[in-house]
Design an enzyme around this catalytic site. Structure first.
Site, PDB file in Angstrom:
ATOM      1  N   GLY A  83      -8.020 -59.700 -18.606  1.00 30.99           N
ATOM      2  CA  GLY A  83      -9.197 -60.433 -18.162  1.00 30.99           C
ATOM      3  C   GLY A  83      -9.673 -61.371 -19.252  1.00 30.99           C
ATOM      4  O   GLY A  83      -9.500 -61.080 -20.441  1.00 30.99           O
TER       5      GLY A  83
ATOM      6  N   GLN B  89     -15.646 -66.674 -23.582  1.00 30.93           N
ATOM      7  CA  GLN B  89     -14.682 -66.303 -24.629  1.00 30.93           C
ATOM      8  C   GLN B  89     -13.864 -67.506 -25.110  1.00 30.93           C
ATOM      9  O   GLN B  89     -13.219 -67.426 -26.149  1.00 30.93           O
ATOM     10  CB  GLN B  89     -13.740 -65.209 -24.137  1.00 30.93           C
ATOM     11  CG  GLN B  89     -14.444 -63.880 -23.879  1.00 30.93           C
ATOM     12  CD  GLN B  89     -13.467 -62.836 -23.394  1.00 30.93           C
ATOM     13  OE1 GLN B  89     -13.192 -62.763 -22.196  1.00 30.93           O
ATOM     14  NE2 GLN B  89     -12.923 -62.052 -24.302  1.00 30.93           N
TER      15      GLN B  89
ATOM     16  N   CYS C  98     -11.054 -55.621 -25.786  1.00 29.73           N
ATOM     17  CA  CYS C  98     -11.507 -56.966 -25.423  1.00 29.73           C
ATOM     18  C   CYS C  98     -10.777 -57.973 -26.298  1.00 29.73           C
ATOM     19  O   CYS C  98     -10.609 -57.737 -27.490  1.00 29.73           O
ATOM     20  CB  CYS C  98     -13.009 -57.075 -25.639  1.00 29.73           C
ATOM     21  SG  CYS C  98     -13.695 -58.700 -25.246  1.00 29.73           S
ATOM     22  N   LEU C  99     -10.357 -59.082 -25.704  1.00 29.87           N
ATOM     23  CA  LEU C  99      -9.625 -60.093 -26.478  1.00 29.87           C
ATOM     24  C   LEU C  99     -10.500 -60.716 -27.569  1.00 29.87           C
ATOM     25  O   LEU C  99      -9.976 -61.287 -28.516  1.00 29.87           O
ATOM     26  CB  LEU C  99      -9.068 -61.185 -25.558  1.00 29.87           C
ATOM     27  CG  LEU C  99      -7.963 -60.715 -24.600  1.00 29.87           C
ATOM     28  CD1 LEU C  99      -7.517 -61.852 -23.694  1.00 29.87           C
ATOM     29  CD2 LEU C  99      -6.770 -60.164 -25.379  1.00 29.87           C
TER      30      LEU C  99
ATOM     31  N   HIS D 161     -16.401 -55.539 -16.676  1.00 30.75           N
ATOM     32  CA  HIS D 161     -16.311 -55.950 -18.077  1.00 30.75           C
ATOM     33  C   HIS D 161     -16.481 -57.471 -18.190  1.00 30.75           C
ATOM     34  O   HIS D 161     -17.230 -57.964 -19.036  1.00 30.75           O
ATOM     35  CB  HIS D 161     -14.955 -55.483 -18.641  1.00 30.75           C
ATOM     36  CG  HIS D 161     -14.661 -55.936 -20.033  1.00 30.75           C
ATOM     37  ND1 HIS D 161     -14.528 -55.065 -21.090  1.00 30.75           N
ATOM     38  CD2 HIS D 161     -14.457 -57.176 -20.552  1.00 30.75           C
ATOM     39  CE1 HIS D 161     -14.268 -55.746 -22.201  1.00 30.75           C
ATOM     40  NE2 HIS D 161     -14.220 -57.031 -21.897  1.00 30.75           N
ATOM     41  N   GLU D 162     -15.786 -58.211 -17.310  1.00 32.96           N
ATOM     42  CA  GLU D 162     -15.865 -59.681 -17.371  1.00 32.96           C
ATOM     43  C   GLU D 162     -17.235 -60.184 -16.925  1.00 32.96           C
ATOM     44  O   GLU D 162     -17.760 -61.157 -17.484  1.00 32.96           O
ATOM     45  CB  GLU D 162     -14.757 -60.319 -16.521  1.00 32.96           C
ATOM     46  CG  GLU D 162     -13.325 -59.931 -16.905  1.00 32.96           C
ATOM     47  CD  GLU D 162     -13.030 -60.059 -18.388  1.00 32.96           C
ATOM     48  OE1 GLU D 162     -13.553 -60.980 -19.034  1.00 32.96           O
ATOM     49  OE2 GLU D 162     -12.276 -59.216 -18.918  1.00 32.96           O
TER      50      GLU D 162
ATOM     51  N   HIS E 173     -19.537 -60.245 -19.769  1.00 34.67           N
ATOM     52  CA  HIS E 173     -19.378 -61.412 -20.647  1.00 34.67           C
ATOM     53  C   HIS E 173     -20.267 -62.567 -20.182  1.00 34.67           C
ATOM     54  O   HIS E 173     -20.799 -63.316 -20.998  1.00 34.67           O
ATOM     55  CB  HIS E 173     -17.919 -61.887 -20.653  1.00 34.67           C
ATOM     56  CG  HIS E 173     -17.039 -61.160 -21.619  1.00 34.67           C
ATOM     57  ND1 HIS E 173     -17.256 -61.158 -22.975  1.00 34.67           N
ATOM     58  CD2 HIS E 173     -15.914 -60.423 -21.431  1.00 34.67           C
ATOM     59  CE1 HIS E 173     -16.311 -60.443 -23.577  1.00 34.67           C
ATOM     60  NE2 HIS E 173     -15.482 -59.976 -22.659  1.00 34.67           N
TER      61      HIS E 173
HETATM   62 NI    NI Z   1     -13.767 -58.793 -22.975  1.00 35.70          NI
END
Ligand code: NI
Length: 171
Positions: A46, A51, A93-94, A135-136, A139
């Site tokens: 995701g 991000q 998380c990225l 989760h997204e 963000h």
């Molecule tokens: Ni994330």
């Protein structure tokens, strides 16, 4: 398509509430495609617009199993229903590479959103897809998975990330 730079925490752009998308135009579609490519390259399941430094309400996910690609685009998403049943799972998380923590979330959700073509859709999701969407969604509201952990664990992870960023700048 292009690989975009993923912003690492801590960064103010990751703690800012994103604004709704007005128009799904060619530029936005190109950006979504680039985000998908960036997510696959990372690799991750995701990636939300903040991000990559775009403070707008959209994200891409792919929780396809066994290399079967299942890309999904969510624009202006809204969770309309959350199951009372919760599930706990270790998330990453990225924007916080190599950091993990157990997060409790609704096991199942219903989400209303616009797809890549701008068509309004409703989706009932559970399991990994429901977790990834939640989760997204976080963000888009400037919330990171570490915000669901204890203050101690959160501070530990963010301190580690600050060190990682400092050493990257020194390279
Ligand atoms: Ni994330």
């Amino acid at each position: 398509m292009a690989i975009l730079n993923i912003i690492l925490a801590p960064d103010p752009r990751l703690t800012t509430r994103a604004v709704p998308v007005n128009d799904i135009d060619g530029d936005l579609k190109r950006l979504m495609d680039d985000m998908l490519e960036t997510m696959y390259a990372a690799p991750g399941i995701g990636l939300a617009a903040p991000q990559v430094g775009v403070l707008k309400r959209f994200f891409v996910v792919d929780v396809g199993e066994n290399d079967a690609r299942d890309p999904r685009f969510f624009v202006n998403p809204e969770i309309t229903k959350r199951s009372e049943t919760k599930a706990v799972y270790e998330e990453g998380c990225l924007s916080l590479p190599k950091q993990y923590g157990d997060v409790e979330r609704a096991e199942a959700i219903t989400v209303r959103y616009l797809d890549r073509a701008g068509t309004e859709r409703m989706l009932d999701a559970d399991g990994m897809l429901a977790r990834c969407i939640q989760h997204e969604m976080d963000h888009l509201d400037g919330i990171l998975f570490v915000d669901h952990l204890s203050a101690l664990k959160r501070r530990m992870i963010l301190r580690r990330m600050t060190k990682v960023k400092r050493s990257k700048q020194a390279d």
